[in-house]
Design an enzyme around this catalytic site. Structure first.
Site, PDB file in Angstrom:
ATOM      1  N   HIS A   1      -9.559   1.591   4.750  1.00  0.00           N
ATOM      2  CA  HIS A   1      -8.297   1.721   5.475  1.00  0.00           C
ATOM      3  C   HIS A   1      -8.504   2.681   6.654  1.00  0.00           C
ATOM      4  O   HIS A   1      -9.257   3.648   6.538  1.00  0.00           O
ATOM      5  CB  HIS A   1      -7.203   2.246   4.540  1.00  0.00           C
ATOM      6  CG  HIS A   1      -5.848   2.170   5.162  1.00  0.00           C
ATOM      7  ND1 HIS A   1      -5.402   3.115   6.051  1.00  0.00           N
ATOM      8  CD2 HIS A   1      -4.864   1.255   5.044  1.00  0.00           C
ATOM      9  CE1 HIS A   1      -4.179   2.771   6.459  1.00  0.00           C
ATOM     10  NE2 HIS A   1      -3.824   1.654   5.865  1.00  0.00           N
TER      11      HIS A   1
ATOM     12  N   GLY B   1       2.397   2.150  10.756  1.00  0.00           N
ATOM     13  CA  GLY B   1       3.368   3.234  10.586  1.00  0.00           C
ATOM     14  C   GLY B   1       4.100   3.598  11.868  1.00  0.00           C
ATOM     15  O   GLY B   1       4.770   4.633  11.943  1.00  0.00           O
TER      16      GLY B   1
ATOM     17  N   ASN C   1       0.877  -1.179   0.000  1.00  0.00           N
ATOM     18  CA  ASN C   1       0.000   0.000   0.000  1.00  0.00           C
ATOM     19  C   ASN C   1       0.912   1.225   0.000  1.00  0.00           C
ATOM     20  O   ASN C   1       1.500   1.563   1.024  1.00  0.00           O
ATOM     21  CB  ASN C   1      -0.884  -0.034   1.257  1.00  0.00           C
ATOM     22  CG  ASN C   1      -1.659   1.263   1.452  1.00  0.00           C
ATOM     23  OD1 ASN C   1      -1.744   2.094   0.534  1.00  0.00           O
ATOM     24  ND2 ASN C   1      -2.218   1.450   2.632  1.00  0.00           N
ATOM     25  N   TRP C   2       1.017   1.855  -1.154  1.00  0.00           N
ATOM     26  CA  TRP C   2       1.945   2.991  -1.283  1.00  0.00           C
ATOM     27  C   TRP C   2       1.395   4.282  -0.672  1.00  0.00           C
ATOM     28  O   TRP C   2       2.104   5.268  -0.597  1.00  0.00           O
ATOM     29  CB  TRP C   2       2.301   3.217  -2.745  1.00  0.00           C
ATOM     30  CG  TRP C   2       3.313   2.241  -3.270  1.00  0.00           C
ATOM     31  CD1 TRP C   2       3.989   1.296  -2.539  1.00  0.00           C
ATOM     32  CD2 TRP C   2       3.783   2.114  -4.612  1.00  0.00           C
ATOM     33  NE1 TRP C   2       4.844   0.600  -3.350  1.00  0.00           N
ATOM     34  CE2 TRP C   2       4.740   1.076  -4.633  1.00  0.00           C
ATOM     35  CE3 TRP C   2       3.485   2.769  -5.819  1.00  0.00           C
ATOM     36  CZ2 TRP C   2       5.404   0.695  -5.803  1.00  0.00           C
ATOM     37  CZ3 TRP C   2       4.146   2.385  -6.978  1.00  0.00           C
ATOM     38  CH2 TRP C   2       5.095   1.368  -6.963  1.00  0.00           C
ATOM     39  N   LYS C   3       0.117   4.270  -0.289  1.00  0.00           N
ATOM     40  CA  LYS C   3      -0.488   5.487   0.275  1.00  0.00           C
ATOM     41  C   LYS C   3      -0.220   6.669  -0.667  1.00  0.00           C
ATOM     42  O   LYS C   3      -0.265   6.497  -1.875  1.00  0.00           O
ATOM     43  CB  LYS C   3       0.033   5.723   1.696  1.00  0.00           C
ATOM     44  CG  LYS C   3      -0.083   4.456   2.559  1.00  0.00           C
ATOM     45  CD  LYS C   3       0.145   4.677   4.012  1.00  0.00           C
ATOM     46  CE  LYS C   3      -0.046   3.351   4.748  1.00  0.00           C
ATOM     47  NZ  LYS C   3      -0.012   3.469   6.184  1.00  0.00           N
TER      48      LYS C   3
ATOM     49  N   GLU D   1      -5.740  -4.878  10.550  1.00  0.00           N
ATOM     50  CA  GLU D   1      -4.719  -3.855  10.757  1.00  0.00           C
ATOM     51  C   GLU D   1      -4.966  -3.123  12.078  1.00  0.00           C
ATOM     52  O   GLU D   1      -5.717  -2.131  12.114  1.00  0.00           O
ATOM     53  CB  GLU D   1      -4.752  -2.841   9.609  1.00  0.00           C
ATOM     54  CG  GLU D   1      -4.404  -3.438   8.265  1.00  0.00           C
ATOM     55  CD  GLU D   1      -3.726  -2.411   7.359  1.00  0.00           C
ATOM     56  OE1 GLU D   1      -2.647  -2.719   6.850  1.00  0.00           O
ATOM     57  OE2 GLU D   1      -4.258  -1.315   7.185  1.00  0.00           O
TER      58      GLU D   1
ATOM     59  N   GLY E   1       2.703  -1.155   4.262  1.00  0.00           N
ATOM     60  CA  GLY E   1       2.782   0.262   3.921  1.00  0.00           C
ATOM     61  C   GLY E   1       4.228   0.674   3.689  1.00  0.00           C
ATOM     62  O   GLY E   1       4.797   0.449   2.624  1.00  0.00           O
TER      63      GLY E   1
ATOM     64  N   SER F   1       3.204  -2.295  10.282  1.00  0.00           N
ATOM     65  CA  SER F   1       4.655  -2.395  10.501  1.00  0.00           C
ATOM     66  C   SER F   1       5.247  -3.757  10.112  1.00  0.00           C
ATOM     67  O   SER F   1       6.155  -4.263  10.770  1.00  0.00           O
ATOM     68  CB  SER F   1       5.013  -2.052  11.949  1.00  0.00           C
ATOM     69  OG  SER F   1       4.643  -0.706  12.233  1.00  0.00           O
TER      70      SER F   1
ATOM     71  N   GLU G   1      -6.787   5.001   7.774  1.00  0.00           N
ATOM     72  CA  GLU G   1      -6.494   6.415   7.479  1.00  0.00           C
ATOM     73  C   GLU G   1      -7.685   7.087   6.808  1.00  0.00           C
ATOM     74  O   GLU G   1      -7.943   8.266   7.011  1.00  0.00           O
ATOM     75  CB  GLU G   1      -5.214   6.515   6.628  1.00  0.00           C
ATOM     76  CG  GLU G   1      -3.982   6.228   7.478  1.00  0.00           C
ATOM     77  CD  GLU G   1      -2.802   5.659   6.722  1.00  0.00           C
ATOM     78  OE1 GLU G   1      -2.797   5.706   5.471  1.00  0.00           O
ATOM     79  OE2 GLU G   1      -1.881   5.157   7.390  1.00  0.00           O
TER      80      GLU G   1
HETATM   81  P1  PGA Z   1       2.702   0.192   7.625  1.00  0.00           P
HETATM   82  O1  PGA Z   1       1.252   0.463   7.004  1.00  0.00           O
HETATM   83  O2  PGA Z   1       3.200  -1.093   7.036  1.00  0.00           O
HETATM   84  O3  PGA Z   1       3.524   1.388   7.212  1.00  0.00           O
HETATM   85  O4  PGA Z   1       2.540   0.095   9.113  1.00  0.00           O
HETATM   86  C1  PGA Z   1       0.345  -0.593   6.809  1.00  0.00           C
HETATM   87  C2  PGA Z   1      -0.934  -0.055   6.220  1.00  0.00           C
HETATM   88  O5  PGA Z   1      -1.329   1.080   6.545  1.00  0.00           O
HETATM   89  O6  PGA Z   1      -1.587  -0.730   5.398  1.00  0.00           O
END
Ligand code: PGA
Length: 241
Positions: free
Chosen positions: A96, A171, A9-11, A165, A225, A204, A98
């Site tokens: 997600h 993150g 997931n490149w966000k 998640e 991510g 993470s 976010e």
């Molecule tokens: P992260 O993000 O691997 O940077 O913790 C995971 C995600 O938000 O899907």
């Protein structure tokens, strides 16, 4: 048989040029990866078209990070399933944390987006998970069960991926213990009508912990991510031992 799926997931990272450079370096690393492992890259909307062209003929599938539930309409800033399908998108991340936290996504809109993806034969990756405060209050199970109940109304479980998640692990570098992720994912599976829905862990995931995570019997993959942004790191994750 449950599928193994490792998704990046490149966000809101990577321009078109950066996305192409990533693929040049990444694709040779997955030429010999076990064909049973599905590999997905979810790029920003702006990079989807060049990604699609550069992934042509490769085993890596393309994913988006959101989808609107209508096909067309006055919905400024949104993108529909017909648009994603046209450029070769096969997966889409829905719900997600976010988006739930910063963009007002609710279980109701998540549900609409899941159904819209399926209507275009795009496989949605539904994200669920608890906050730190909810975990500390002993509400993890209740929160996740409530999300699943609301999000999955009328959703076809034969074209679905779920990602567990825990929000406090996203993150932060603070990974959920692999055995705890395994326990919660088992719980999620017990709620489903179709036990073969692949369930990923996200939060993470990195080269140093992926082997332990993927060794857990309930965990069918990872949603990655930060560590999916660097080709060498993501290749190591995809090629977990
Ligand atoms: P992260 O993000 O691997 O940077 O913790 C995971 C995600 O938000 O899907």
């Amino acid at each position: 048989m449950r599928k193994i799926l490792i998704a990046g997931n490149w966000k809101m990272y990577k321009t078109q040029a950066e996305a192409k450079a990533f693929l040049q370096s990444f694709l040779p690393h997955v030429e010999n990866t076990d064909p049973a492992r599905g590999i997905i890259l979810c790029s920003p909307f702006t990079a989807l078209d060049p990604m699609s062209q550069n992934l042509h003929g490769s085993r890596v599938r393309l994913g988006a990070q959101n989808i609107h539930w209508e096909e067309v309409g006055a919905y400024t800033g949104e993108v529909s399933g017909v648009m994603l399908k046209e450029i070769g998108v096969s997966y889409v991340i829905v719900g997600h944390s976010e988006r739930r936290q910063y963009f007002g996504e609710t279980d109701e809109t998540v549900n609409l987006r899941l159904k819209a993806a399926q209507q275009y034969a795009i496989t949605p990756i539904l994200c669920v998970g608890e906050t730190k405060a909810q975990r500390d209050a002993g509400e993890t199970e209740a929160v996740i069960l409530a999300q699943l109940k609301a999000d999955l109304v009328g959703v076809d479980q034969s074209n679905l991926v779920i990602a567990y998640e825990p929000i406090w692990a996203i993150g932060t570098g603070d990974t959920c213990e692999a055995t705890e992720a395994n326990r919660v994912i088992g719980l999620i599976r017990a709620q489903l009508d179709n036990p073969d829905v692949p369930i990923q862990y996200g939060g993470s995931v990195k080269p140093s912990n992926v082997d332990e995570i993927m060794a857990q019997p309930e965990i069918d993959g990872a949603l990655v991510g930060g560590a999916s942004l660097e080709a060498g790191d993501f290749a190591r994750i995809v090629n977990y031992e």
